[in-house]
Design a protein around this motif. Structure first.
Motif, PDB file in Angstrom:
ATOM      1  N   ASP A 284      71.897  28.857  54.097  1.00 25.43           N
ATOM      2  CA  ASP A 284      72.219  30.187  54.490  1.00 25.43           C
ATOM      3  C   ASP A 284      70.975  31.181  54.435  1.00 25.43           C
ATOM      4  OD1 ASP A 284      71.358  30.989  51.811  1.00 25.43           O
ATOM      5  OD2 ASP A 284      73.367  31.720  51.363  1.00 25.43           O
ATOM      6  N   SER A 285      71.130  32.418  54.683  1.00 26.49           N
ATOM      7  CA  SER A 285      69.780  33.325  55.088  1.00 26.49           C
ATOM      8  C   SER A 285      68.954  33.326  53.791  1.00 26.49           C
ATOM      9  CB  SER A 285      70.434  34.769  55.576  1.00 26.49           C
ATOM     10  OG  SER A 285      71.128  35.374  54.426  1.00 26.49           O
ATOM     11  N   THR A 286      69.209  33.258  52.682  1.00 28.28           N
ATOM     12  CA  THR A 286      68.573  33.083  51.314  1.00 28.28           C
ATOM     13  C   THR A 286      67.820  31.935  51.067  1.00 28.28           C
ATOM     14  OG1 THR A 286      70.391  32.237  49.866  1.00 28.28           O
ATOM     15  CG2 THR A 286      69.941  34.644  50.148  1.00 28.28           C
ATOM     16  N   GLY A 287      68.131  30.747  51.856  1.00 26.98           N
ATOM     17  CA  GLY A 287      67.673  29.412  51.860  1.00 26.98           C
ATOM     18  C   GLY A 287      68.526  28.591  51.102  1.00 26.98           C
TER      19      GLY A 287
END
Length: 156
Positions: free
Chosen positions: A12-15
């Protein structure tokens, strides 16, 4: 040819990385197992699945879908522990080997309640199985398994 639409790994966008098909389960008893038999290995019955991410748990048994190292944990709530028993053995039984912990119930009186936890990293081959058992040697058949959890996941 068309590619499948199932996500095997998601970043996801947070890694954060999730693997929706990674084997993982958490189960608990649907009801108490009362007065378990003595002098025999009794399979702990886990009748309620909280989750079973890869559908590898059924009938109290986890079946490894792939070869690897699996982390298993058990937490049980026991009642009616008989001081007359010679021992109580908790065993995670896998196709490759068994892992056990032995309790000597040499208490001054029967215990009303006893929490028990167990954790092991076990090697398993594809299609190997595992169950969790309790054996009470001697004493009275008064041990009850009133609650608990059994979990496992593919670690590596």
């Amino acid at each position: 040819s068309a590619l499948g639409t199932t996500s095997h790994m998601v970043i996801d966008s947070t890694g954060a990385v999730t693997m929706p098909l990674q084997p993982a389960f958490l189960v608990q008893p649907a009801s108490a197992q009362n007065n378990i038999a003595i002098n025999t290995a009794v399979t702990v019955v886990f009748g309620t699945e909280i989750f079973d991410q890869n559908a590898d748990f059924a009938s109290n048994t986890f079946t490894a879908p792939v070869t690897g190292k699996y982390q298993f944990s058990v937490a049980l709530y026991l009642q009616g522990i008989d001081t007359g028993a010679n021992y109580i053995e908790f065993i995670l039984v896998t196709s490759n080997r068994s892992y056990s912990v032995v309790l000597d119930p040499n208490f001054s009186a029967d215990l009303d309640y006893l929490p028990f936890t167990f954790s092991i990293l076990a090697d398993m081959d594809a299609s190997d199985t595992t169950i969790f058992t309790i054996t009470q040697g001697g004493g009275n058949a008064q041990l009850d398994i009133t609650a608990g959890k059994f979990s496992g996941f593919l670690a590596c």
